[in-house]
Design an enzyme around this catalytic site. Sequence first.
Site, PDB file in Angstrom:
ATOM      1  N   SER A 371      35.675  21.678  52.899  1.00 56.56           N
ATOM      2  CA  SER A 371      35.926  22.977  52.779  1.00 56.56           C
ATOM      3  C   SER A 371      36.849  23.240  54.199  1.00 56.56           C
ATOM      4  O   SER A 371      37.461  22.220  54.838  1.00 56.56           O
ATOM      5  CB  SER A 371      34.862  23.913  52.757  1.00 56.56           C
ATOM      6  OG  SER A 371      35.526  25.177  52.695  1.00 56.56           O
ATOM      7  N   ASP A 491      38.521  25.199  41.676  1.00 54.07           N
ATOM      8  CA  ASP A 491      38.584  26.272  42.968  1.00 54.07           C
ATOM      9  C   ASP A 491      39.392  27.260  43.353  1.00 54.07           C
ATOM     10  O   ASP A 491      40.357  26.976  44.017  1.00 54.07           O
ATOM     11  CB  ASP A 491      38.761  24.999  43.924  1.00 54.07           C
ATOM     12  CG  ASP A 491      37.426  25.615  45.613  1.00 54.07           C
ATOM     13  OD1 ASP A 491      37.457  26.792  45.823  1.00 54.07           O
ATOM     14  OD2 ASP A 491      37.322  25.054  46.306  1.00 54.07           O
ATOM     15  N   HIS A 522      34.050  24.703  44.137  1.00 52.15           N
ATOM     16  CA  HIS A 522      34.473  23.825  45.736  1.00 52.15           C
ATOM     17  C   HIS A 522      33.249  23.470  45.662  1.00 52.15           C
ATOM     18  O   HIS A 522      32.437  23.726  46.016  1.00 52.15           O
ATOM     19  CB  HIS A 522      34.032  25.449  46.496  1.00 52.15           C
ATOM     20  CG  HIS A 522      34.276  25.165  47.840  1.00 52.15           C
ATOM     21  ND1 HIS A 522      36.085  24.949  47.697  1.00 52.15           N
ATOM     22  CD2 HIS A 522      34.042  25.130  48.954  1.00 52.15           C
ATOM     23  CE1 HIS A 522      35.588  25.034  49.412  1.00 52.15           C
ATOM     24  NE2 HIS A 522      34.746  25.611  49.302  1.00 52.15           N
TER      25      HIS A 522
END
Length: 809
Positions: A371, A491, A522
């Site tokens: 991320s 995601d 995610h």
Amino acid sequence: MKLNQFALRPTTFEEEVIELQRIRFLPKDFSQWSSTFALSYLLKRSFPETTEESSLQAKLEALFATPTDNIVDYLQQNLVTAKVFYNVYFQLLGFIPEVDFPLNDPLRITSQVNYPQFTHSHLSPAEIISGWYQLLITHTVNGQTFLDELTNRGYFQEQMTSSTTPRPLFFNGKAQAVFDTHRLIREVVYVESPQDSDHDGQRDLLKVNIIRPVESNQQPVPVLYTASPYDQGTNDYEGEQLTHNVNTPLTVKAPQANTLHQTSQSTSLNLPPARDAQNNTRQTVESFNSNYDYSLNNYFLARGFAVIYAAGIGTKDSQGWRTCGDQQETISTVAIIEWLTGQRTAFTTPSAQKAITAWWCNQKVAMTGRSYLGTLAIAAATTGISGLKTIISEAAISSWYDYYREHGLVVAPGGFPGEDADVLAEETFSRQKNAKDYLTIKDAWHNQLRQIGQGQERSSGNYTDFWEQRNYRHQLQQITADIIMVHGLNDWNVKPKNVYKFWHALQPLPVKQKLILHQGPHIYINDFRSLDFTDMMNLWLSYKLYDLDNQADQILPDVLIQDNAQPETWSTQSDWPQNTDSICTYQFQPETLTKQAASQSSIMQYNDQLPAPLFKYYTQHLQQWEHDLMSVQAEPLKAHRLIFQTPPLNQPLLIEGRPEIRLKIASSQNLGLVSVRLVDYGNFRRLSALPTTLATQASDLGYQYQKVDLREYLLQKKPTAYQLISLGHLNLQNRTRLTQVKSVVAQQYYSLVWQLQPTHYRLLAGHQLGLIVYATDFQMTIRGNQAITYNLDLQGCQLKLNVNPDSLL
């Protein structure tokens, strides 16, 4: 069970002998061994936890050689058959005889697993030794190699304390856990960055937390660097208070030929002078006791790699402002690498009196993280900084516009409606947690937040200079680091377009690229049973950071994709998409997707305004809204979306890349937005939304070090009616080009062409492909509940899919 392994390095028998001797599994002289002695010797080496002969004897007697004999009794004979070897082999990997495989025919094992291929039914000592090498590099049912399992049970305990043990120690091209994790050094330094992002007249100091093996005091080691703005804490309450109201109407934008003005971003004006250290030292004065939960980093600490974490500008115990993805944050990220490679100064304390170098580092760095963490790895790579050899970017943002916007609309990352760049800056501004520091900078920080808020231009959703400065794909020409990208095809936080565009933008550049696509949202994937992800990264990092000639670039597939229909199944490709010239085109007819062109025009209509009670309910129950949107039979949204479906498929359909949608649409007002979802319909069992935990604390990352769980994607126990494949959103005013804003005339038809989020999705026979056309997306777009009616001319609508050529038959 499928124990897929993509990091196995092919070896000759001579190489296997050298490596077995290097890890002390095989003595120097074995030329006089018989087959039974070879097997007996190797078996005894495989129970390092035993300290008495009686204990070892009991463990060996628990292994079946045949349906009637244990291995101890069997070895009284003078031969070893391949069948017996396989029986022992599979049991040591954790498979249960007569449950997972029959002892009379072990190669009928029900699981997919690596095992040696023998040409003779009676094995020679050399074949047994080679087979044992294969055993050591093969994954057990607990998701790690048998050698790693032996390591956890103490195999390297003696070698760990021996001065004659080679460090790093490699086996099958991968570093082994011979570094003492009970004596890890934790220390803190403060790197001086070449920036003054908070304009206080001093260069920003950045706190760095270091974890390194004690052995690095004697020999330099490489570094895994994770740049994590969350590392020093987050301001969750303040971030929530700043979160924007998404229950606001779409507004008309002034027409613009180009939303970009190409203003440059200055970072070096009036840079204050560097600090002068009073003296130099090799001894830090601060430590820390934080435990980080990124198990991939922790795994490498036992294998001769240091790990560092830095939160960057604007975080607790550092200086500067949070800027959310711009060049200032890139400079902050890169400054740490510059220190590691001897190009920048760090100090032992914020008072900056004693300078300290990274004397223990071999000046080779990799960046890791998911991320925001993986995003900053991309940002650092774009600078071409020397010493950064590779990045492993997981679920990373390659353009911040593609994270917070889409085609002229404010579109939230999935699960975070109302978040934006200013919200993320506030959430990660952990300087706020130091009261003395914060009280002196509070007003200046709020001014910085206002500037971010103005720059992000939430009112328009346009692609402006603010977003161009945060688009790393336009800054790739200096990249020298090789790149591994990991992303979830489901995601909807950092949407797959980020990795797809990054992958394709890298293709012309002279750097190596690898891509791993999984079926998760995610998440991290280094604890999956069906994929040797940790081994793959070990092979890669041993190659990149220790210059080991292990053929990692040739062994690891260029593209590796997890299948969505068959559990524990991964396929390799040379590109994504693999085929670009196999196009399947669907035409629209009322409620139907068909390959037959419509013979006449047909108009279908939907309205975006809901009854006020239902609108309020959906804003508080997003999952119910999604169910009612995607369920064909659901009544509440029937007038507010159109669903088109194919008949049940006669054969599988593999969709790859970015689906292209063509719509001929009119709005009843002088504005409008369009949302589309591509859906797999049919009442079938599908993979679970999140991986299932198969076993808690299933394995250890080293010897008596850190336990980790084992997870895997399995089929859900009950059938589901649908599965989202892809989606997309577009502002009608941005219908021709992202940087162009045009007027919308009410009731006038416009032809839209745009691409949805990329995918790799396999629909099995019997499933139906569906397309939903609607306006407000309660999970992602703003929600104005406006009285806008949309008309769709089906004769001007198409869905184009890049498919596997077999799907066209």
